[in-house]
Each structure stands twice: as structure tokens, then as C-alpha cells.
Enzyme design. Structure first.
Site, short mmCIF file in Angstrom:
data_model
loop_
_atom_site.label_atom_id
_atom_site.label_comp_id
_atom_site.label_asym_id
_atom_site.label_seq_id
_atom_site.Cartn_x
_atom_site.Cartn_y
_atom_site.Cartn_z
N LYS A 8 0.85 -1.19 0.00
CA LYS A 8 0.00 0.00 0.00
C LYS A 8 0.88 1.23 0.00
O LYS A 8 2.02 1.19 0.50
CB LYS A 8 -0.90 0.02 1.24
CG LYS A 8 -2.18 0.79 1.03
CD LYS A 8 -3.21 -0.03 0.28
CE LYS A 8 -4.47 0.76 0.03
NZ LYS A 8 -5.54 -0.10 -0.52
P1 NAD Z 1 -13.73 7.32 -2.77
O1 NAD Z 1 -12.77 8.39 -2.46
O2 NAD Z 1 -14.22 7.13 -4.17
O3 NAD Z 1 -15.04 7.51 -1.86
C1 NAD Z 1 -15.01 7.65 -0.49
C2 NAD Z 1 -16.41 8.07 -0.06
O4 NAD Z 1 -16.48 8.09 1.37
C3 NAD Z 1 -16.78 9.47 -0.53
O5 NAD Z 1 -18.15 9.49 -0.88
C4 NAD Z 1 -16.57 10.33 0.72
O6 NAD Z 1 -17.35 11.50 0.72
C5 NAD Z 1 -17.03 9.34 1.76
N1 NAD Z 1 -16.59 9.63 3.11
C6 NAD Z 1 -15.36 10.00 3.54
N2 NAD Z 1 -15.38 10.16 4.88
C7 NAD Z 1 -16.64 9.86 5.28
C8 NAD Z 1 -17.28 9.82 6.52
N3 NAD Z 1 -16.63 10.12 7.64
N4 NAD Z 1 -18.59 9.46 6.57
C9 NAD Z 1 -19.27 9.15 5.45
N5 NAD Z 1 -18.70 9.16 4.24
C10 NAD Z 1 -17.41 9.51 4.16
O7 NAD Z 1 -13.08 5.99 -2.18
P2 NAD Z 1 -13.44 4.50 -2.57
O8 NAD Z 1 -12.53 4.05 -3.63
O9 NAD Z 1 -14.91 4.35 -2.74
O10 NAD Z 1 -12.97 3.76 -1.24
C11 NAD Z 1 -13.81 3.64 -0.11
C12 NAD Z 1 -13.25 2.57 0.79
O11 NAD Z 1 -13.18 1.35 0.06
C13 NAD Z 1 -11.83 2.82 1.33
O12 NAD Z 1 -11.74 2.24 2.62
C14 NAD Z 1 -10.96 2.03 0.36
O13 NAD Z 1 -9.74 1.66 0.94
C15 NAD Z 1 -11.85 0.84 0.12
N6 NAD Z 1 -11.56 0.08 -1.10
C16 NAD Z 1 -11.61 0.68 -2.33
C17 NAD Z 1 -11.37 -0.07 -3.46
C18 NAD Z 1 -11.51 0.50 -4.84
O14 NAD Z 1 -11.38 -0.26 -5.81
N7 NAD Z 1 -11.79 1.79 -4.98
C19 NAD Z 1 -11.02 -1.42 -3.34
C20 NAD Z 1 -10.99 -2.00 -2.07
C21 NAD Z 1 -11.26 -1.23 -0.97
#
Ligand code: NAD
Length: 424
Positions: A114
């Protein structure tokens, strides 16, 4: 200047310790020997870089960035890069380890890594982010590589940043290296289906779990925290399977509609509103803290770490939690969740659809051949379902919750591989 760990955040568990607490339980159930335990408990490599970047006002700012390679036992390490003001080394270490377990759970030939940069991408111009991305890539060019360490997007990064990373790396090597990074734009060797892959995997896991629990999706309700890539796609695809999404939230607030939120409409609103739900009129605004404890059948935390904690876990009403985010549940909350009989599809299983399709992207890059969307989705769905069944079977065999079962499946695979490869 010597690197100093930031002071622990009060009331917040250290994410690496939180990961290790589950690892320890699974290792004990498995009877993991001490030698292998010691190999797996610490990251193989941790790099801290400080990169100078010229900002738009002509001043140079120095940004601190990390790359942690947790393990390369199963293959080249794989893991996203997070741009956030509060990213810290222990968080990146935990996320790197989760990648090791995640890749092992879905049985793909990758280790875990990461990266992160302390920055606020939302207050930076595209030019500043590009220079930062290129500077970070340049400082890690000896770590990255299609056969060594393959980054991908995470919070605050997306296809645009991956394109810059791939280009900068390729320039240094003097050849186009598509396979150095996944989550690229389609025209640059990205895979069809990658954008929605994590949310799709969350939906597939939710359906598999609902089947085990005898829940009918068309008679079930859900709340989704986080409306970014993972949350919005999970909500959309679950709604398509008949689940009524009563609540969604993002950093701007939480929104609730007793009749179900029109997810397509909410996504369109968000896309035209700088990526935020702020001001969304298709639902009423509620206290964000109430979303997680609302009366729904399925809860999908898909935003950030440590949102289900000892402070709110008692009040959770959902029967099923499907973890779209990495580490949304604190270690201390696990015990109460188990006592309440809530099934949790843990992060290292539920959100592994993303890395699975990233793996497909890398395979396609190496073959120089593009798969159709149907092929991507069908293969990813098969892997998700098989992985779910593997973890479910382990939970039955060892009589442990799904989270510990997922760690058991993962640690067992990495440990067995290590036995063959050996140390020094
Ligand atoms: P992103 O940046 O696209 O979206 C994050 C979302 O969370 C946004 O809508 C933001 O406004 C919201 N957010 C942030 N803080 C918040 C809070 N305190 N309360 C409510 N909403 C909040 O990110 P993503 O890619 O969707 O990733 C989200 C999670 O999924 C992370 O933990 C990431 O590590 C995990 N993840 C993502 C992927 C991927 O392919 N994108 C894969 C595995 C895991």
C-alpha cells in the site's frame, strides 16, 4: 530529520494493531508455527519518501509519502495509493497487510502493499497533483514494477493518477510498461469493469451472505456509508437486485428516504455536484451517526476505517454487515457484533472484487489482449462466489466468525507457500 510516528488518535484503535489482533486469533486457531508467524507479522519493506513539488504559486512544498510492501510470498506486491491529509504509516502498514490477506483469500498470485501521500488532493490543482504523482513515482521507481510491486488507486486517487504514474515509470524505463499499475484509463490498458469491480464484489458478497441467512434481497433494506466509487456502485448494483436502499451518506452528510433512494438519480446528482451528495433533494438529511445504527437489514460501510466501534456497535440493528471499506470495524467492536449474531462479510473478502479485476487488468496487459466486459464480470463473480464459499466453509469448520475464517484461509495459503519457498 528523523521520522516520528504521529501521536495515537484518542479513542481510535491503531489500524495495524487492529489488523494484528485478528491475525493473532486466526494464527492461533490454525496453529501457525512461530517462524512463519514472525515472517508474516511484519511488513517486508517500508519506505518513506519526501518529495519536493513546485506548487502553482511557484513555491516548493515537500510532501511525505509512503510505500509499504507487506509480503511478496505469493507474488509481486499489489496495493493502492491513498492521497489524504491524515494518512499515516501505521494505516498504510495495516492496509498493506490487508492486501496480502485479500489476495490470498481470492487466490490470486499477489503479495500485499500500500502507498500513501500526506496531501489534500481536493485543495490542489490538477497540475499540482500531476507533479506530486510524478515525483512520488520517480522516488519509488526501484520499488515499483510489473513483476515487483504494482500500485492501483485508493482514496483520493483514480485512473488519472494511475496514468501519470504509468507514464512516469515508463519514461524512466525507456519502454511502455502498462502492467506497472492497474486502475488505468481504458485507453491506456485499463480493464473493462475495473471501475465498478469493488462495488460489484460487495454486491456479490452481499447476495451470497443473504442466501446463507435466508434473506430475500427483494424484501430487504440497506444503508450504505460512503458514496464514492465503492459505495455508489455497491448501492446501485444491490438496488438492481431488488434491495431497497433507505440511506446513503458521504462526507457532506447522510440522506434517508423511507421509500428507498433512487440510486441512479443520486449518482447523477453527485456526478454533477463535484462528487458530493450535498444538497441532494431526493431524501431527507439525517445525522450521519444515525445511518450506521438505522433500522435496515444490511449495512454497507464503504467510506473509511473505524466507523463501527464500541461507541455505536450496541445500537447496530442490521443482520448483515458487508464491509466495502477497508477496516471499517474496530477490533473491540468484533466481540459485540459476534454476541449480537450479526454476520459480517469482512473487508478482505467483501471488497476483494477490486483487486481481482486489477489482476485481470494486469493479465490482459501482459497478454496484450483485451477481454470483454462479460468475461471480466463473469470471471470476477465466479472468484468472489468461490472465495465466499471457501471462507464460509472455514467459518463452519473452525466454528469462528467470517472475519476470522477469512484470515484463516488467507494465512493458511501464505504460510503454505512460504513453507515451499523458504527463508534464508
Ligand atoms: P472514494 O474516495 O471514491 O469515496 C469515499 C467516499 O467516502 C466518498 O463518498 C466520501 O465523501 C465518503 N466519506 C469519507 N469520509 C466519510 C465519513 N466520515 N462518513 C461518510 N462518508 C465519508 O473511495 P473508494 O474508492 O470508494 O474507497 C472507499 C473505501 O473502500 C476505502 O476504505 C478504500 O480503501 C476501500 N476500497 C476501495 C477499493 C476501490 O477499488 N476503490 C477497493 C478496495 C477497498
Amino acid at each position: 530529520m528523523l521520522y516520528k510516528e504521529p501521536a495515537p488518535i484518542k479513542d481510535r484503535e491503531n489500524p495495524f494493531e487492529s489488523m494484528m489482533s485478528r491475525f493473532n486469533i486466526a494464527a492461533e486457531v490454525l496453529g501457525l508455527d512461530e517462524e512463519t508467524y514472525n515472517v508474516l507479522k511484519s511488513p517486508a519493506r517500508q519506505v518513506i519518501v519526501n518529495v519536493p513539488v513546485t506548487m502553482d504559486d511557484g513555491k516548493v512544498r515537500v510532501f511525505e509519502g509512503y510505500r509499504v510492501v507487506h509480503s511478496t510470498i505469493l507474488g509481486p506486491s499489489k496495493g493502492g495509493i491513498r492521497y489524504a491529509p491524515d494518512v499515516f504509516l501505521d494505516e498504510v502498514k495495516a492496509l498493506a497487510a490487508w492486501m496480502t490477506w485479500k489476495c490470498a483469500v481470492v487466490d490470486i498470485p499477489y503479495g500485499g502493499a500500500k502507498g500513501g501521500i500526506i496531501c489534500d488532493p481536493y485543495s490542489m490543482s490538477a497540475g499540482e497533483i500531476e507533479r506530486l504523482t510524478r515525483a512520488y513515482t520517480s522516488s519509488l521507481v526501484d520499488i515499483f514494477g510489473p513483476d515487483r510491486d504494482i500500485p492501483a488507486p485508493d482514496m483520493g486517487t483514480g485512473p488519472r493518477e494511475m496514468a501519470w504514474l504509468m507514464d512516469e515509470y515508463s519514461k524512466t524505463k525507456g519502454s511502455t510498461e502498462h502492467g506497472v499499475v492497474t486502475g488505468k484509463p481504458l485507453v491506456l490498458g485499463g480493464s473493462l469493469g475495473r471501475v465498478e469491480a469493488t462495488g460489484r464484489g460487495v454486491m456479490v458478497s452481499a447476495m451470497a451472505a443473504m442466501d446463507k441467512l435466508g434473506m430475500d434481497p427483494t424484501k430487504s433494506t440497506a444503508a450504505v456509508q460512503g458514496f464514492g466509487n465503492v459505495g455508489s456502485w455497491a448501492a446501485k448494483l444491490m438496488a438492481e437486485r431488488g434491495v431497497k436502499i433507505l440511506g446513503v451518506s458521504d462526507v457532506s452528510g447522510a440522506y434517508w428516504n423511507d421509500n428507498g433512494i433512487d440510486i441512479e438519480e443520486a449518482i447523477e446528482y453527485k456526478n454533477n455536484n463535484n462528487g458530493r451528495l450535498e444538497g441532494y433533494k431526493g431524501a431527507e438529511q439525517i445525522d450521519p451517526d444515525d445511518l450506521l445504527t438505522s433500522k435496515v437489514d444490511v449495512l454497507v460501510p464503504a467510506a473509511v476505517e473505524d466507523v463501527i466501534t464500541i461507541h455505536n456497535v450496541e445500537k447496530i440493528q442490521a443482520r448483515l454487515i458487508v464491509e466495502g471499506a477497508n477496516g471499517p470495524t474496530s477490533y473491540k467492536a468484533d466481540k459485540i457484533i459476534n454476541e449480537k449474531g450479526i454476520m459480517v462479510v469482512p473487508d478482505i473478502l467483501a471488497n476483494s472484487g477490486g483487486v481481482t479485476v486489477s489482476y485481470f487488468e494486469w493479465v490482459q496487459n501482459r497478454m496484450g489482449f483485451k477481454w470483454t466486459l462479460d468475461r471480466v464480470n463473469e470471471r470476477a463473480e465466479r472468484i468472489m462466489n468461490e472465495s465466499f464459499e471457501r471462507v464460509y466453509a472455514a467459518s463452519q469448520k473452525y466454528n469462528v466468525p467470517m472475519r476470522i475464517a477469512a484470515y484463516i484461509v488467507a494465512i493458511d495459503k501464505v504460510a503454505m507457500t512460504y513453507k515451499y519457498r523458504g527463508g534464508f
